[in-house]
Design an enzyme around this catalytic site. Structure first.
Site, PDB file in Angstrom:
ATOM      1  N   LYS A  44       0.830  -1.215   0.000  1.00 53.69           N
ATOM      2  CA  LYS A  44       0.000   0.000   0.000  1.00 53.69           C
ATOM      3  C   LYS A  44       0.863   1.263   0.000  1.00 53.69           C
ATOM      4  O   LYS A  44       0.358   2.374   0.112  1.00 53.69           O
ATOM      5  CB  LYS A  44      -0.897   0.015   1.253  1.00 53.69           C
ATOM      6  CG  LYS A  44      -2.046  -0.962   1.219  1.00 53.69           C
ATOM      7  CD  LYS A  44      -2.757  -1.177   2.553  1.00 53.69           C
ATOM      8  CE  LYS A  44      -3.083  -0.011   3.364  1.00 53.69           C
ATOM      9  NZ  LYS A  44      -3.860  -0.316   4.584  1.00 53.69           N
ATOM     10  N   LYS A  46       2.667   2.284   2.398  1.00 52.12           N
ATOM     11  CA  LYS A  46       2.528   2.913   3.710  1.00 52.12           C
ATOM     12  C   LYS A  46       3.594   2.338   4.630  1.00 52.12           C
ATOM     13  O   LYS A  46       3.835   1.132   4.650  1.00 52.12           O
ATOM     14  CB  LYS A  46       1.149   2.579   4.310  1.00 52.12           C
ATOM     15  CG  LYS A  46       0.055   3.542   3.943  1.00 52.12           C
ATOM     16  CD  LYS A  46      -1.124   3.389   4.923  1.00 52.12           C
ATOM     17  CE  LYS A  46      -2.097   4.532   4.785  1.00 52.12           C
ATOM     18  NZ  LYS A  46      -3.164   4.487   5.808  1.00 52.12           N
TER      19      LYS A  46
HETATM   20  N1  C2G Z   1     -10.597   7.167   8.948  1.00 48.03           N
HETATM   21  C1  C2G Z   1     -11.621   8.053   9.265  1.00 48.03           C
HETATM   22  N2  C2G Z   1     -11.323   9.338   9.546  1.00 48.03           N
HETATM   23  C2  C2G Z   1     -10.038   9.773   9.532  1.00 48.03           C
HETATM   24  C3  C2G Z   1      -8.994   8.873   9.227  1.00 48.03           C
HETATM   25  C4  C2G Z   1      -9.292   7.556   8.936  1.00 48.03           C
HETATM   26  O1  C2G Z   1     -12.814   7.671   9.278  1.00 48.03           O
HETATM   27  N3  C2G Z   1      -9.789  11.083   9.808  1.00 48.03           N
HETATM   28  C5  C2G Z   1     -10.952   5.786   8.626  1.00 48.03           C
HETATM   29  C6  C2G Z   1     -10.570   5.406   7.202  1.00 48.03           C
HETATM   30  O2  C2G Z   1     -11.560   5.868   6.289  1.00 48.03           O
HETATM   31  C7  C2G Z   1     -10.529   3.873   7.300  1.00 48.03           C
HETATM   32  C8  C2G Z   1     -10.052   3.637   8.743  1.00 48.03           C
HETATM   33  O3  C2G Z   1     -10.228   4.888   9.451  1.00 48.03           O
HETATM   34  O4  C2G Z   1     -11.847   3.345   7.142  1.00 48.03           O
HETATM   35  C9  C2G Z   1      -8.604   3.217   8.811  1.00 48.03           C
HETATM   36  O5  C2G Z   1      -7.838   4.214   8.150  1.00 48.03           O
HETATM   37  P1  C2G Z   1      -6.342   3.820   7.706  1.00 48.03           P
HETATM   38  O6  C2G Z   1      -5.638   3.189   8.843  1.00 48.03           O
HETATM   39  O7  C2G Z   1      -5.756   5.012   7.003  1.00 48.03           O
HETATM   40  O8  C2G Z   1      -6.632   2.653   6.641  1.00 48.03           O
HETATM   41  P2  C2G Z   1      -6.340   2.661   5.073  1.00 48.03           P
HETATM   42  O9  C2G Z   1      -4.917   2.924   4.808  1.00 48.03           O
HETATM   43  O10 C2G Z   1      -7.383   3.506   4.456  1.00 48.03           O
HETATM   44  O11 C2G Z   1      -6.524   1.105   4.724  1.00 48.03           O
HETATM   45  O12 C2G Z   1      -8.306  -2.651   2.470  1.00 48.03           O
HETATM   46  C10 C2G Z   1      -8.569  -1.374   3.012  1.00 48.03           C
HETATM   47  C11 C2G Z   1      -7.308  -0.711   3.491  1.00 48.03           C
HETATM   48  O13 C2G Z   1      -6.568  -1.547   4.346  1.00 48.03           O
HETATM   49  C12 C2G Z   1      -7.682   0.596   4.204  1.00 48.03           C
END
Ligand code: C2G
Length: 132
Positions: A44, A46
């Site tokens: 990803k 990340k």
């Molecule tokens: N999130 C949120 N508000 C934020 C930041 C994050 O609602 N200010 C939500 C994201 O939309 C996601 C969850 O928190 O649903 C986790 O965010 P991340 O850890 O950034 O996950 P991500 O990299 O988006 O990975 O297969 C799906 C991926 O693994 C998602």
């Protein structure tokens, strides 16, 4: 029992993460969180501060979370929904539409992101604090 699942890296846990976990749990009785492994984060593009094991331990301490499983690739969601008897798939709406293929297997819900916070923002703000 209505089972909910959501996916993410959940690094440097913040209020946006807690808000989505709380709302996801409110949609059912049991919440499974699939946390991206360190290897999948590399796919990803990340780089998490906390290791998978530490992110797992942190998530398991949250009252809204009932089970934590590893997210190892983009392809596992259909199997996860089937194998864990999931009724509702939840993601923040930055992913709106991206997982609609799951509608054949469960309800798909995109919830509004929490404005003003992100792991990236935390890292940038800390860099500014420490570098004047
Ligand atoms: N999130 C949120 N508000 C934020 C930041 C994050 O609602 N200010 C939500 C994201 O939309 C996601 C969850 O928190 O649903 C986790 O965010 P991340 O850890 O950034 O996950 P991500 O990299 O988006 O990975 O297969 C799906 C991926 O693994 C998602």
């Amino acid at each position: 029992m209505k089972k909910v699942i959501t996916y993410g890296t959940f690094d440097l846990l913040h209020n946006g993460h807690i808000n989505i976990l709380r709302r996801a749990k409110e949609l059912g009785d049991h919440l499974t969180v699939a946390i991206s492994t360190d290897e999948f984060n590399a796919i990803k593009n990340k780089k998490a501060y906390h290791s998978y094991e530490n992110r797992k331990m942190i998530l398991e301490a949250i009252r809204y979370v009932d089970e934590v499983i590893p997210e190892e690739d983009w392809e596992q969601k259909i199997d996860d929904v089937k194998n864990h008897n999931i009724d509702i798939f939840v993601m923040g709406d930055d992913w709106e539409g991206k997982f609609d293929f799951l509608k054949d297997y469960c309800e798909v819900v995109y919830l509004p992101r929490t404005v003003g916070i992100s792991t990236t923002k935390i890292k940038k703000d800390l860099f500014k604090i420490n570098n004047g």
